[in-house]
Write a protein that holds these residues in place. Structure first.
Motif, PDB file in Angstrom:
ATOM      1  N   HIS A  77       0.838  -1.198   0.000  1.00 39.21           N
ATOM      2  CA  HIS A  77       0.000   0.000   0.000  1.00 39.21           C
ATOM      3  C   HIS A  77       0.878   1.255   0.000  1.00 39.21           C
ATOM      4  N   LYS A  78       1.935   1.183   0.777  1.00 34.55           N
ATOM      5  CA  LYS A  78       2.877   2.296   0.881  1.00 34.55           C
ATOM      6  C   LYS A  78       3.521   2.593  -0.486  1.00 34.55           C
ATOM      7  N   GLN A  79       3.811   1.514  -1.227  1.00 34.22           N
ATOM      8  CA  GLN A  79       4.413   1.673  -2.553  1.00 34.22           C
ATOM      9  C   GLN A  79       3.451   2.377  -3.509  1.00 34.22           C
ATOM     10  N   GLN A  80       2.182   2.087  -3.352  1.00 33.43           N
ATOM     11  CA  GLN A  80       1.179   2.746  -4.202  1.00 33.43           C
ATOM     12  C   GLN A  80       1.123   4.238  -3.906  1.00 33.43           C
ATOM     13  N   HIS A  81       1.224   4.567  -2.631  1.00 33.84           N
ATOM     14  CA  HIS A  81       1.235   5.983  -2.253  1.00 33.84           C
ATOM     15  C   HIS A  81       2.431   6.692  -2.896  1.00 33.84           C
ATOM     16  N   ALA A  82       3.569   6.010  -2.888  1.00 39.37           N
ATOM     17  CA  ALA A  82       4.783   6.596  -3.469  1.00 39.37           C
ATOM     18  C   ALA A  82       4.585   6.832  -4.966  1.00 39.37           C
ATOM     19  N   HIS A 119      -7.607   3.820  -6.298  1.00 39.17           N
ATOM     20  CA  HIS A 119      -6.906   3.479  -5.051  1.00 39.17           C
ATOM     21  C   HIS A 119      -7.861   3.492  -3.854  1.00 39.17           C
ATOM     22  N   ILE A 120      -8.678   4.522  -3.771  1.00 34.70           N
ATOM     23  CA  ILE A 120      -9.599   4.660  -2.640  1.00 34.70           C
ATOM     24  C   ILE A 120     -10.662   3.558  -2.670  1.00 34.70           C
ATOM     25  N   GLU A 121     -11.180   3.295  -3.882  1.00 32.20           N
ATOM     26  CA  GLU A 121     -12.257   2.301  -3.987  1.00 32.20           C
ATOM     27  C   GLU A 121     -11.787   0.872  -3.788  1.00 32.20           C
ATOM     28  N   THR A 122     -10.534   0.605  -4.126  1.00 31.71           N
ATOM     29  CA  THR A 122     -10.079  -0.779  -3.965  1.00 31.71           C
ATOM     30  C   THR A 122      -9.142  -0.942  -2.766  1.00 31.71           C
ATOM     31  N   ASP A 123      -8.017  -0.248  -2.777  1.00 31.12           N
ATOM     32  CA  ASP A 123      -7.001  -0.492  -1.745  1.00 31.12           C
ATOM     33  C   ASP A 123      -7.349   0.103  -0.381  1.00 31.12           C
TER      34      ASP A 123
END
Ligand SMILES: [Fe+2]
Ligand SMILES: [Fe+2]
Length: 145
Positions: A77-82, A119-123
């Motif tokens: 999840h952190k990687q997605q934020h990056a 991202h909000i709807e899935t992760d």
């Protein structure tokens, strides 16, 4: 008693996180409209900075909540934020290359806006479901003591 306290804190923080999503969306929209309306370079950079700063703060809140609750997908999840922060950087470069680009406002909405929604709807949703399902640990007790 400690466990009860941390649960309560978690709920409040979680509500904050939901409200923050609206704010990130609003900042993406403002950035797109500022570029579209040919706002000054200074204003566009201000919007970019404001979005980046706010998104980082939001991501940190979420990651903190994931960490203290022992969420397994924390790292992914952190990687997605990056990735989102990187995308803001790409928009900044694209603007730098051609500030009068007609397609840039759409690119902002398509890349940042769509990414966010996905991202909000899935992760983020997966985390929300998980944290509300009672799987959370009480790692916060270790931090508090
Ligand atoms: Fe989020
Ligand atoms: Fe997230």
């Amino acid at each position: 008693m400690m466990g009860k306290k941390s649960n309560k804190d978690g709920r409040i923080k979680h509500l904050d996180v939901d409200g923050q999503h609206d704010e990130v969306y609003a900042k993406v929209k403002k950035l797109a409209s500022t570029i579209k309306n040919m706002g000054s370079e200074r204003e566009v950079f201000h919007r970019l900075f404001s979005l980046s700063k706010y998104a980082r703060m939001h991501f940190m809140e979420e990651e903190k909540l994931m960490f203290i609750s022992g969420y397994r997908q924390h790292q992914e999840h952190k990687q997605q934020h990056a990735e989102f922060i990187r995308k803001i950087g790409e928009i900044k470069s694209a603007y730098h290359d051609d500030r009068a680009s007609q397609t840039l406002p759409k690119i902002v909405q398509d890349t940042l806006g769509k990414w966010l929604r996905q991202h909000i709807e899935t992760d983020d949703e997966a985390f929300k479901v998980w944290i509300n399902s009672g799987n959370r640990q009480t790692r916060s007790i270790m931090i508090e003591s």
